[in-house]
Design an enzyme around this catalytic site. Structure first.
Site, PDB file in Angstrom:
ATOM      1  N   ASP A   1      37.779  32.553  41.398  1.00  0.00           N
ATOM      2  CA  ASP A   1      37.267  31.554  40.446  1.00  0.00           C
ATOM      3  C   ASP A   1      37.079  30.162  41.064  1.00  0.00           C
ATOM      4  OD1 ASP A   1      37.482  33.606  38.638  1.00  0.00           O
ATOM      5  OD2 ASP A   1      39.350  32.891  37.756  1.00  0.00           O
TER       6      ASP A   1
ATOM      7  N   VAL B   1      50.431  35.357  57.486  1.00  0.00           N
ATOM      8  CA  VAL B   1      51.822  35.005  57.155  1.00  0.00           C
ATOM      9  C   VAL B   1      52.772  35.881  57.972  1.00  0.00           C
ATOM     10  CG1 VAL B   1      53.585  35.053  55.325  1.00  0.00           C
ATOM     11  CG2 VAL B   1      51.294  34.151  54.827  1.00  0.00           C
TER      12      VAL B   1
ATOM     13  N   GLY C   1      44.858  37.844  39.666  1.00  0.00           N
ATOM     14  CA  GLY C   1      43.702  38.662  40.069  1.00  0.00           C
ATOM     15  C   GLY C   1      43.583  38.719  41.583  1.00  0.00           C
TER      16      GLY C   1
ATOM     17  N   ASP D   1      38.988  27.656  40.979  1.00  0.00           N
ATOM     18  CA  ASP D   1      39.276  26.676  39.919  1.00  0.00           C
ATOM     19  C   ASP D   1      40.585  25.918  40.158  1.00  0.00           C
ATOM     20  OD1 ASP D   1      40.920  28.853  39.593  1.00  0.00           O
ATOM     21  OD2 ASP D   1      40.667  29.001  37.428  1.00  0.00           O
TER      22      ASP D   1
ATOM     23  N   ARG E   1      50.188  40.748  36.714  1.00  0.00           N
ATOM     24  CA  ARG E   1      50.469  39.522  35.950  1.00  0.00           C
ATOM     25  C   ARG E   1      51.744  39.807  35.171  1.00  0.00           C
ATOM     26  NH1 ARG E   1      44.473  39.635  35.280  1.00  0.00           N
ATOM     27  NH2 ARG E   1      43.681  37.951  36.564  1.00  0.00           N
TER      28      ARG E   1
ATOM     29  N   THR F   1      41.922  33.049  44.640  1.00  0.00           N
ATOM     30  CA  THR F   1      41.249  33.473  43.399  1.00  0.00           C
ATOM     31  C   THR F   1      39.750  33.295  43.579  1.00  0.00           C
ATOM     32  OG1 THR F   1      40.765  32.892  41.091  1.00  0.00           O
ATOM     33  CG2 THR F   1      41.806  31.174  42.400  1.00  0.00           C
TER      34      THR F   1
ATOM     35  N   GLY G   1      34.656  34.045  36.404  1.00  0.00           N
ATOM     36  CA  GLY G   1      35.075  32.659  36.615  1.00  0.00           C
ATOM     37  C   GLY G   1      36.053  32.178  35.559  1.00  0.00           C
ATOM     38  N   ARG G   2      36.363  33.062  34.609  1.00  0.00           N
ATOM     39  CA  ARG G   2      37.249  32.702  33.487  1.00  0.00           C
ATOM     40  C   ARG G   2      36.702  31.452  32.795  1.00  0.00           C
ATOM     41  NH1 ARG G   2      42.365  34.978  32.911  1.00  0.00           N
ATOM     42  NH2 ARG G   2      42.403  35.596  35.087  1.00  0.00           N
TER      43      ARG G   2
ATOM     44  N   ARG H   1      48.231  39.020  56.553  1.00  0.00           N
ATOM     45  CA  ARG H   1      48.328  39.246  58.008  1.00  0.00           C
ATOM     46  C   ARG H   1      48.780  37.969  58.729  1.00  0.00           C
ATOM     47  NH1 ARG H   1      44.366  38.232  61.867  1.00  0.00           N
ATOM     48  NH2 ARG H   1      44.395  39.553  63.742  1.00  0.00           N
TER      49      ARG H   1
ATOM     50  N   ARG I   1       2.835  28.126  34.677  1.00  0.00           N
ATOM     51  CA  ARG I   1       2.360  28.042  36.072  1.00  0.00           C
ATOM     52  C   ARG I   1       2.080  29.428  36.644  1.00  0.00           C
ATOM     53  NH1 ARG I   1       7.096  25.011  37.019  1.00  0.00           N
ATOM     54  NH2 ARG I   1       7.774  26.661  38.411  1.00  0.00           N
TER      55      ARG I   1
ATOM     56  N   ASP J   1      46.368  29.564  39.659  1.00  0.00           N
ATOM     57  CA  ASP J   1      47.206  28.533  39.035  1.00  0.00           C
ATOM     58  C   ASP J   1      48.386  29.104  38.252  1.00  0.00           C
ATOM     59  OD1 ASP J   1      45.494  29.523  37.135  1.00  0.00           O
ATOM     60  OD2 ASP J   1      44.912  27.583  36.318  1.00  0.00           O
ATOM     61  N   GLY J   2      48.203  30.261  37.601  1.00  0.00           N
ATOM     62  CA  GLY J   2      49.310  30.891  36.877  1.00  0.00           C
ATOM     63  C   GLY J   2      50.431  31.248  37.845  1.00  0.00           C
TER      64      GLY J   2
END
Ligand code: F6P
Length: 319
Positions: A127, A23, A11, A129, A72, A125, A170-171, A21, A211, A103-104
């Site tokens: 996420d 790199v 993603g 994660d 992907r 990502t 966030g998967r 840029r 309240r 991670d993938g």
């Protein structure tokens, strides 16, 4: 090391362009030739790559998405696919690869390393994660986008005295929900890491109403359930109407925040320096204000858990 390549995979995330840029410009600064691979591993297998120069990364630091596009790739999961990718890299005389992704993407990078090719990863990502780094590129922009949406929803929630549920991405991770919910002052935050306690959610709503509070915002991470299902559950228990907003891919676009641009720039430069030092099989990361590295295996095999103290704090502050 004379020639390096880079790709973005999985993603997209705001700040990936800032990393590209960094790199490209760091590589050129060190007199390396640099090639941009289109559409991630899919483009690597097809051999779709082009030489990049200083001008090819001008005017992109502020743009979301990735100028190298992303995908992907199922084929890269096979040894045959990886071998094709390796042949394409070798045919162009490329000696090192930078992979910007999640991670993938790092599982793929680790497999390429096992075939004897030098690869460095940069976490990108929304996420957040990935184990070992406090931030992945794109997360800060995504949570700021969510907070902006919460602010807007709060306006109408207050006017109409309504309960709103906001579903965020966030998967299987609750980072986006937790940090945006804490920053947005949400009444409840539902994350996949913690079983939702509907009695507590409803009690909290009732306490607020007792309240005199007439509106509420509940953040639901997509990894918990659809916010529509959660809303039905809450409506059934409290007997009040709710509204649902699913933020979706809005969270993945937009101009990156200063934080995302800075970490992308720092990690992009480090990735090239690591290749120059003959390193491979490493992901760059950031802990506190320091850049760190860790192996792909460690990054992908350990789970990054949410900050439970932040979760508890959000509960206290929305008492
Ligand atoms: O990993 C990033 C992410 O945006 C997740 O939060 C989400 O679950 C997924 O990608 C969506 O993927 P796609 O763009 O393929 O629908």
């Amino acid at each position: 090391m004379r020639k390096v390549a880079l790709l973005t995979s999985g993603g997209d995330a705001p700040g990936m362009n800032a990393a590209i840029r960094a790199v490209v410009r760091t590589a050129i600064y060190h007199n390396l030739e640099v090639y941009g691979v289109m559409r991630g591993y899919a483009g690597l297998i097809e051999g779709v790559m082009h030489k990049m120069d200083l001008g090819s990364v001008a005017d992109i630091i502020q743009r979301g998405g990735t100028i190298l596009h992303t995908a992907r790739s199922q084929e890269f999961m096979t040894l045959e696919g990886r071998q094709k990718a390796l042949d394409n890299l070798k045919n162009l005389g490329i000696d090192g690869l930078v992979v910007i992704g999640g991670d993938g993407s790092f599982r793929g990078a680790s497999e390429l390393h096992k075939l004897g090719f030098s690869v460095i990863g940069i976490p990108g990502t929304i996420d957040n994660d990935i184990h070992g780094t406090e931030f992945s590129i794109g997360f800060d922009t995504a949570i700021n986008t969510v907070v902006d949406a919460i602010n807007r929803i709060r306006d109408t929630a207050t006017s109409h005295e309504r309960i709103f549920l906001v579903e965020v991405m966030g998967r299987s991770s609750g980072w986006i929900a937790l940090e945006s919910g804490l920053a947005g002052g949400a009444e409840s935050i539902l994350v996949p890491e913690i079983e939702p306690d509907y009695n507590e959610i409803v009690d909290r709503l009732k306490r607020g109403m007792g309240r005199g509070k007439r509106h509420s915002i509940i953040i639901v991470a997509e990894g918990v359930d659809s916010a529509y299902n959660v809303s039905k559950e809450i409506e059934k228990r409290i007997g009040l109407d709710t509204r649902v907003t699913v933020l979706g891919h809005i969270q993945r676009g937009g101009s990156p925040t200063a934080l995302d641009r800075v970490i992308a720039s720092r990690m992009g430069a480090l990735a090239v320096e690591l290749l120059l030092q003959g390193k491979s099989n490493l992901m760059t990361g950031i802990v506190g204000t320091e850049l760190i590295t860790l192996s792909f295996d460690e990054a992908v095999n350990k789970k990054k858990t949410i900050d439970i103290n932040a979760y508890n704090l959000a509960g206290i502050l929305s008492i």
